[in-house]
Write an enzyme that holds these catalytic residues in place. Structure first.
Site, PDB file in Angstrom:
ATOM      1  N   SER A  12      81.877  12.897  -1.135  1.00 17.61           N
ATOM      2  CA  SER A  12      80.707  13.748  -0.920  1.00 17.61           C
ATOM      3  C   SER A  12      79.427  12.927  -1.018  1.00 17.61           C
ATOM      4  O   SER A  12      78.506  13.095  -0.209  1.00 17.61           O
ATOM      5  CB  SER A  12      80.683  14.879  -1.953  1.00 17.61           C
ATOM      6  OG  SER A  12      81.799  15.723  -1.807  1.00 17.61           O
ATOM      7  N   ARG A  35      73.228  14.156  -6.754  1.00 20.31           N
ATOM      8  CA  ARG A  35      74.124  15.049  -7.502  1.00 20.31           C
ATOM      9  C   ARG A  35      73.709  16.512  -7.298  1.00 20.31           C
ATOM     10  O   ARG A  35      74.561  17.401  -7.212  1.00 20.31           O
ATOM     11  CB  ARG A  35      74.093  14.690  -8.985  1.00 20.31           C
ATOM     12  CG  ARG A  35      75.225  15.295  -9.776  1.00 20.31           C
ATOM     13  CD  ARG A  35      76.146  14.220 -10.304  1.00 20.31           C
ATOM     14  NE  ARG A  35      77.348  14.789 -10.900  1.00 20.31           N
ATOM     15  CZ  ARG A  35      78.250  14.070 -11.555  1.00 20.31           C
ATOM     16  NH1 ARG A  35      78.103  12.770 -11.687  1.00 20.31           N
ATOM     17  NH2 ARG A  35      79.328  14.641 -12.056  1.00 20.31           N
ATOM     18  N   HIS A  38      74.890  17.501  -3.891  1.00 20.45           N
ATOM     19  CA  HIS A  38      76.338  17.694  -3.934  1.00 20.45           C
ATOM     20  C   HIS A  38      76.696  19.063  -4.506  1.00 20.45           C
ATOM     21  O   HIS A  38      77.628  19.724  -4.039  1.00 20.45           O
ATOM     22  CB  HIS A  38      76.991  16.595  -4.777  1.00 20.45           C
ATOM     23  CG  HIS A  38      78.420  16.880  -5.105  1.00 20.45           C
ATOM     24  ND1 HIS A  38      78.806  17.397  -6.331  1.00 20.45           N
ATOM     25  CD2 HIS A  38      79.553  16.754  -4.377  1.00 20.45           C
ATOM     26  CE1 HIS A  38      80.119  17.564  -6.324  1.00 20.45           C
ATOM     27  NE2 HIS A  38      80.597  17.183  -5.169  1.00 20.45           N
TER      28      HIS A  38
END
Length: 206
Positions: A12, A35, A38
C-alpha cells in the site's frame, strides 16, 4: 528488535508513493502523511495535514521515553495498541473511560479528558473523535503551568470541529492537526503509529 511491516502495508505504501504527486513534506512528515492516506484511502489529507515546527522530533523523543498516551476514545486506543506493544510499551489511557457521569451539558469525553489532564499533565494527547475534548483540553492548557509534549488533534464532524482545531493551532503547543472537518479515529491512530514507527527506527539506527 526490528518492527516488521505487514506485506500488504508495504504494498500500500508503494502504491501511495507512486500516486502521491508533488509535495513539500519532509521525509518524516511524509511518513506520517503516508500512513494517514493508507488508513483512509484519501489523498486529500495531503492538503489538510498540518505540523507545528519541529513537532516530529519532539513527538518521537517523547514516545521513545515511554510517555503515556491519552486518547479520547477506545477506537484510537485499540488502533495503536499493537504498535505500542511492539515498540516502547507506552501506557495508554482512554478519556471516555475516565468519566461515567459527566456534569450536565458536558460530554463524557470532554470531562474525562480534563480528568486525565489532572492525572497525566505530561502525557501525549491524541484526539480523533471528540472536538469537545480537544477544545476543553486546549482551553484548560491556556492557563496551565505544565504543558504536554504533543497533541494530535484530528477530530471529525460538523459541530465545533473547526473551532477546536483553530484553538489548537493557536495554542503554541507542539501538535499535528488536520484542517477542516475531516479527521477521525483512524487518522489519529495512523499518526500515532507513524510516529511510534519513526521513533523505533531512529532508536535502532543509533
Amino acid at each position: 528488535m526490528t518492527l516488521i511491516l505487514h506485506p500488504i502495508l508495504q504494498q500500500s505504501f508503494a502504491t501511495i508513493d507512486r500516486e502521491i504527486g508533488p509535495h513539500n513534506f519532509s521525509d518524516e512528515q511524509y511518513a506520517v502523511l503516508r500512513r494517514v492516506i493508507h488508513s483512509t484511502a484519501d489523498f486529500e489529507f495531503r492538503e489538510l495535514l498540518r505540523f507545528s515546527p519541529d513537532v516530529v522530533a519532539v513527538a518521537t523523543a517523547a514516545l521513545a521515553s515511554g510517555t503515556p498516551i491519552v486518547t479520547d476514545v477506545n477506537m484510537v486506543s485499540i488502533g495503536i495498541q499493537t504498535v505500542v506493544q511492539q515498540t516502547f510499551q507506552n501506557p495508554i489511557v482512554t478519556a471516555v473511560d475516565a468519566c461515567q457521569s459527566p456534569p450536565l451539558g458536558q460530554t463524557r469525553t470532554e470531562t474525562g479528558m480534563l480528568q486525565c489532564l489532572q492525572a497525566h499533565p505530561q502525557a501525549i494527547y491524541v484526539i480523533g473523535n471528540a472536538p469537545t475534548a480537544l477544545l476543553a483540553l486546549c482551553q484548560q492548557l491556556a492557563t496551565a503551568s505544565e504543558l504536554p509534549p504533543l497533541i494530535i488533534g484530528v477530530p471529525v464532524g460538523f459541530i465545533g470541529v473547526i473551532e477546536a482545531k483553530s484553538t489548537l493551532a493557536q495554542s503554541g503547543i507542539p501538535h499535528i492537526r488536520t484542517e477542516g472537518r475531516k479527521g477521525g479515529s483512524p487518522v489519529a491512530a495512523a499518526i500515532t503509529n507513524a510516529l511510534l514507527t519513526l521513533a523505533w527506527q531512529q532508536r535502532n539506527t543509533l
